[in-house]
Design a protein around this motif. Structure first.
Motif, PDB file in Angstrom:
ATOM      1  N   SER B 102       0.856  -1.182   0.000  1.00  0.00           N
ATOM      2  CA  SER B 102       0.000   0.000   0.000  1.00  0.00           C
ATOM      3  C   SER B 102       0.893   1.232   0.000  1.00  0.00           C
ATOM      4  N   PRO B 103       0.944   1.952  -1.117  1.00  0.00           N
ATOM      5  CA  PRO B 103       1.747   3.167  -1.152  1.00  0.00           C
ATOM      6  C   PRO B 103       1.174   4.189  -0.180  1.00  0.00           C
ATOM      7  N   MET B 128      -5.377  -1.781  -0.350  1.00  0.00           N
ATOM      8  CA  MET B 128      -5.140  -2.924   0.524  1.00  0.00           C
ATOM      9  C   MET B 128      -4.709  -2.514   1.933  1.00  0.00           C
ATOM     10  N   TYR B 129      -4.746  -1.228   2.190  1.00  0.00           N
ATOM     11  CA  TYR B 129      -4.277  -0.710   3.478  1.00  0.00           C
ATOM     12  C   TYR B 129      -4.835  -1.469   4.690  1.00  0.00           C
ATOM     13  N   PRO B 130      -6.157  -1.697   4.785  1.00  0.00           N
ATOM     14  CA  PRO B 130      -6.672  -2.406   5.969  1.00  0.00           C
ATOM     15  C   PRO B 130      -6.061  -3.796   6.117  1.00  0.00           C
ATOM     16  N   GLU B 131      -5.839  -4.483   5.001  1.00  0.00           N
ATOM     17  CA  GLU B 131      -5.224  -5.815   5.075  1.00  0.00           C
ATOM     18  C   GLU B 131      -3.762  -5.706   5.514  1.00  0.00           C
ATOM     19  N   ASP B 138     -15.395  -0.323  11.011  1.00  0.00           N
ATOM     20  CA  ASP B 138     -16.560  -0.419  11.876  1.00  0.00           C
ATOM     21  C   ASP B 138     -17.832  -0.316  11.035  1.00  0.00           C
ATOM     22  N   GLN B 139     -17.802   0.612  10.089  1.00  0.00           N
ATOM     23  CA  GLN B 139     -18.949   0.827   9.199  1.00  0.00           C
ATOM     24  C   GLN B 139     -18.444   1.022   7.780  1.00  0.00           C
ATOM     25  N   GLY B 140     -19.335   0.763   6.800  1.00  0.00           N
ATOM     26  CA  GLY B 140     -19.031   1.061   5.399  1.00  0.00           C
ATOM     27  C   GLY B 140     -17.989   0.135   4.809  1.00  0.00           C
ATOM     28  N   THR B 141     -17.362   0.621   3.753  1.00  0.00           N
ATOM     29  CA  THR B 141     -16.352  -0.183   3.066  1.00  0.00           C
ATOM     30  C   THR B 141     -15.110   0.662   2.857  1.00  0.00           C
ATOM     31  N   TYR B 142     -13.981  -0.034   2.543  1.00  0.00           N
ATOM     32  CA  TYR B 142     -12.777   0.695   2.218  1.00  0.00           C
ATOM     33  C   TYR B 142     -12.805   0.997   0.724  1.00  0.00           C
ATOM     34  N   ILE B 227       4.048  -2.665   3.453  1.00  0.00           N
ATOM     35  CA  ILE B 227       4.042  -3.976   2.815  1.00  0.00           C
ATOM     36  C   ILE B 227       3.741  -5.038   3.855  1.00  0.00           C
ATOM     37  N   SER B 228       2.917  -6.024   3.481  1.00  0.00           N
ATOM     38  CA  SER B 228       2.761  -7.151   4.388  1.00  0.00           C
ATOM     39  C   SER B 228       3.347  -8.390   3.735  1.00  0.00           C
ATOM     40  N   ALA B 229       4.135  -9.121   4.497  1.00  0.00           N
ATOM     41  CA  ALA B 229       4.691 -10.376   4.007  1.00  0.00           C
ATOM     42  C   ALA B 229       3.617 -11.449   4.112  1.00  0.00           C
ATOM     43  N   VAL B 230       3.803 -12.541   3.407  1.00  0.00           N
ATOM     44  CA  VAL B 230       2.759 -13.572   3.441  1.00  0.00           C
ATOM     45  C   VAL B 230       2.615 -14.175   4.833  1.00  0.00           C
ATOM     46  N   SER B 231       3.707 -14.179   5.590  1.00  0.00           N
ATOM     47  CA  SER B 231       3.609 -14.636   6.982  1.00  0.00           C
ATOM     48  C   SER B 231       4.721 -13.975   7.788  1.00  0.00           C
TER      49      SER B 231
END
Ligand SMILES: Nc1ncnc2c1ncn2[C@@H]1O[C@H](COP(=O)(O)OP(=O)(O)OP(=O)(O)O)[C@@H](O)[C@H]1O
Ligand SMILES: [Mg+2]
Lengths: 239, 408
Positions: B102-103, B128-131, B138-142, B227-231
């Motif tokens: 996510s930049p 993909m920021y929330p992930e 809490d409400q709505g969508t990203y 960045i999130s790594a796969v694990s």
């Protein structure tokens, strides 16, 4: 003959006060047999207390020899002297020297705190027995400051008796007591000497008190000047 | 004299002067209490920081511009402006240990809704920021890739921002203004439950990073990539892959300095934990001073006590106490004072740290009383007793029996 309780040879004691030297004892030789009752008399400053302190292993002579029951103690270090005091000697002082705000029982059992192999129960029993022998069993839990002078001195005697010493030293034991109480204390001493065969050495200023003893020595300027035995010199005393 | 007998004699002696004994022990009580509660605050802060970082995800990595080098001087103008959105896309598609990217491009601005306004941090992020950040709505969508591509004027609010602008009102679908540009609220974050101004992640809002770049700041570069790594286990691997890829993409010759740096969450967490550790040590040392003062109090009282009891010492010596016995008696009194003080101090400290927890500025950190701080404070107080009790005790044991007996 058995070994004398006390044998001193040419004992001197010199105190250094600044530049000047005070000769408190100037060559004292004497022998006290086991079971004797000796009174030491003499003017103030003649060295009576100094001699008593050395005999009592509270202090060491400057020169001379001191055999306590045949043992040369004048060369002992502090801790060895403490051991001797604990095991062989009982002290009675003019000012009683009891622990303030402490019960008679706790005061009486004090010497046993410093001798091993005795648990607290045995200690209590022995202390109570000693208090009983001076007639103060019912005062065991009184604090020392709640007691009269005579009673305090009797507690001090009980304390002196606790380790079953062979020698009791009393420096003016009746100096702070009235005539009647003094007589009571002397009765106790006489009984201890006659019944239990405890050697007694006592310093006193009062001739009538000295006459309870079977021997009297007179000191002046750090020397023994005269010795009396039996009732000699006590003819005019009431007893 | 054995230990038991000695301590009983010591307790009795202290009992004869209860008020004085208590006041003397109070110095130690306060000292130990202060050490324990201060260290517990420090430990709590450390734990709080660690938890916070852990909740962000341990598989998190960041790429930011600028080199890691310690001299820290960056060559050329705009040394910081080296990251492009394409770098993020490339990392996501070419590094197999990387899950999402996510930049990020952010700014601060005033946000207006109706007659309310609120100054907050505006984070431009990818879809993909929330992930990536492990953050729930809490409400709505990203916002999605479509919003990002078109630099859409949509936003997701942090719970604090939502509360400040809307209070109880429903925010979804409402229009708020940032720098006079209207934004539609499409989501609200779940609160992280952090109060206070310190690093508050509820006081922010997110918009597509493209929107920040094109509409709010006009910048051409992104400021970092999340960045999130796969694990968690593959975080290190992801870091290596990213570094290799970035060196190729940025055409950095072998041996030359990188113009970017990749850091992972555990590194950052470690740094933050280290900072709080320093705070703990600092607080602890300040509190230790009061323990030291307490020790001096013990020494003072023991000296007074020895002088008062010279006669008693003489009597004990006359009936056969050796120097060792007297030394032990007075030393034990000092130790009993400090150990009892230490014991009470431990409870006092535990209580104090519990109470501190209810005081607003500390309420962020759960104060934790660690066994090690208790043992440390206790051992310290006992040694204070030994250290400060020794001199008076030795003085007592060296008295001359005759002089002590004659003392008025
Ligand atoms: N610690 C000391 N330092 C210096 N001189 C001392 C010390 N103790 C005793 N003396 C001196 O030694 C001498 C003998 O003192 P000592 O106490 O033995 O006398 P005493 O016969 O017991 O007197 P009293 O009947 O008044 O008790 C005195 O001149 C005294 O001043
Ligand atoms: Mg005298």
């Amino acid at each position: 003959m058995s070994t004398p309780a006390i044998q001193i040879d040419d004992l001197t004691k010199v105190y250094k006060v600044g530049e000047t030297a005070v000769h408190a004892l100037r060559g004292i030789s004497y022998k006290v047999e086991s079971g004797e009752f000796l009174a030491i008399m003499g003017p103030s400053g003649s060295g009576k207390s100094t001699l008593m302190n050395i005999i009592g292993c509270l202090d060491r002579p400057t020169t001379g020899q001191y055999l306590l029951e045949g043992e040369e103690v004048s060369t002992f270090d502090r801790d060895k002297l403490a051991r001797i005091r604990n095991q062989k000697i009982g002290f009675v002082f003019q000012t009683f020297n009891l622990l303030p705000r402490t019960s008679a029982l706790e005061n009486a059992e004090l010497p046993l705190l410093y001798s091993s192999h005795i648990n607290s129960k045995q200690r209590r029993e022995l202390a109570l027995k000693a208090l009983e022998s001076v007639g103060l069993k019912d005062r065991a839990h009184h604090k020392t400051n709640q007691l009269s002078g005579g009673e305090q001195q009797r507690i001090a005697i009980a304390r002196a008796l606790l380790n079953s010493p062979s020698l009791i030293l009393a420096d003016e034991p009746t100096g702070n007591l009235d005539t009647k109480t003094s007589a009571e204390i002397m009765e106790i001493f006489t009984r201890l000497n006659e019944d239990k065969k405890i050697t007694l050495v006592m310093v006193t200023h009062e001739p009538d008190i000295a006459c309870y003893a079977k021997k009297r020595i007179y000191m002046r300027d750090g020397k023994i000047i005269r010795e009396e035995k039996g009732r000699e010199g006590c003819e005019d005393q009431a007893r | 004299m054995n230990i038991l007998r000695t301590s009983r004699v010591a307790l009795r002696a202290l009992g004869r002067n209860k008020m004085r004994s208590f006041l003397t022990a109070l110095g130690i009580i306060i000292g130990v209490g202060a050490v324990i509660s201060m260290v517990s605050i420090g430990e709590g802060a450390k734990r709080g920081v660690e938890d916070r970082f852990a909740s962000m995800g341990t598989n998190l990595l960041f790429v930011s511009p600028g080199s890691r080098s310690s001299h820290g001087v960056h060559s050329g103008s705009g040394g910081f402006n080296t990251l492009k959105p394409e770098d993020a896309t490339a990392i996501e598609t070419q590094c197999d240990a990387v899950k999402y990217t996510s930049p990020s491009a952010s700014t601060r601005a005033q946000v207006v809704y109706g007659n309310k306004n609120w100054s907050t941090s505006i984070q431009g992020t990818g879809a993909m920021y929330p992930e990536v950040r492990n953050w729930e709505l809490d409400q709505g969508t990203y916002f999605d890739e479509g919003h990002v591509r078109t630099a859409a004027k949509v936003c997701v609010l942090g719970s604090e921002v939502k509360k400040s602008l809307f209070e109880g009102e429903d925010a979804i679908g409402k229009i708020i203004r940032v720098k006079a540009i209207p934004f539609r609220v499409i989501g609200v974050f779940k609160s992280k439950g952090e109060s206070g101004g310190w690093f508050n992640r509820d006081d922010m809002m997110t918009v597509p990073y493209t929107t920040v770049m094109k509409r709010l700041t006009g910048q051409e570069y992104i400021s970092s990539i999340d960045i999130s790594a796969v694990s968690s286990a593959r975080t290190k691997e992801a870091q290596t892959q990213i570094e290799e890829l970035m060196r190729v993409r940025h055409k950095i010759a072998p041996g030359a300095e990188d113009d970017f740096q990749v850091r992972n969450m555990s590194e950052i967490a470690e740094g933050a934990a280290q900072a709080t550790q320093i705070m703990t040590i600092l607080l602890g040392s300040i509190a230790s001073i009061s323990l030291l003062v307490g020790g001096i109090g013990i020494m003072n009282i023991m000296l007074v006590s020895v002088t008062e009891r010279i006669r008693e010492i003489g009597i004990r010596m006359a009936v056969g106490a050796r120097q060792k016995d007297i030394l032990l008696q007075f030393l034990t009194e000092a130790i009993v004072l400090s150990v009892l003080g230490g014991l009470i101090g431990v409870f006092f400290g535990i209580g104090l740290s519990k109470i501190l927890h209810y005081i607003k500025i500390f309420s962020e950190f759960k104060t934790t009383v660690s066994p090690s701080s208790i043992i440390m404070a206790f051992a310290f107080s006992a040694s204070v007793g030994i250290f400060f009790g020794f001199y008076p005790a030795r003085k007592a044991s060296r008295l001359d029996p005759i002089e002590a007996l004659r003392y008025e």
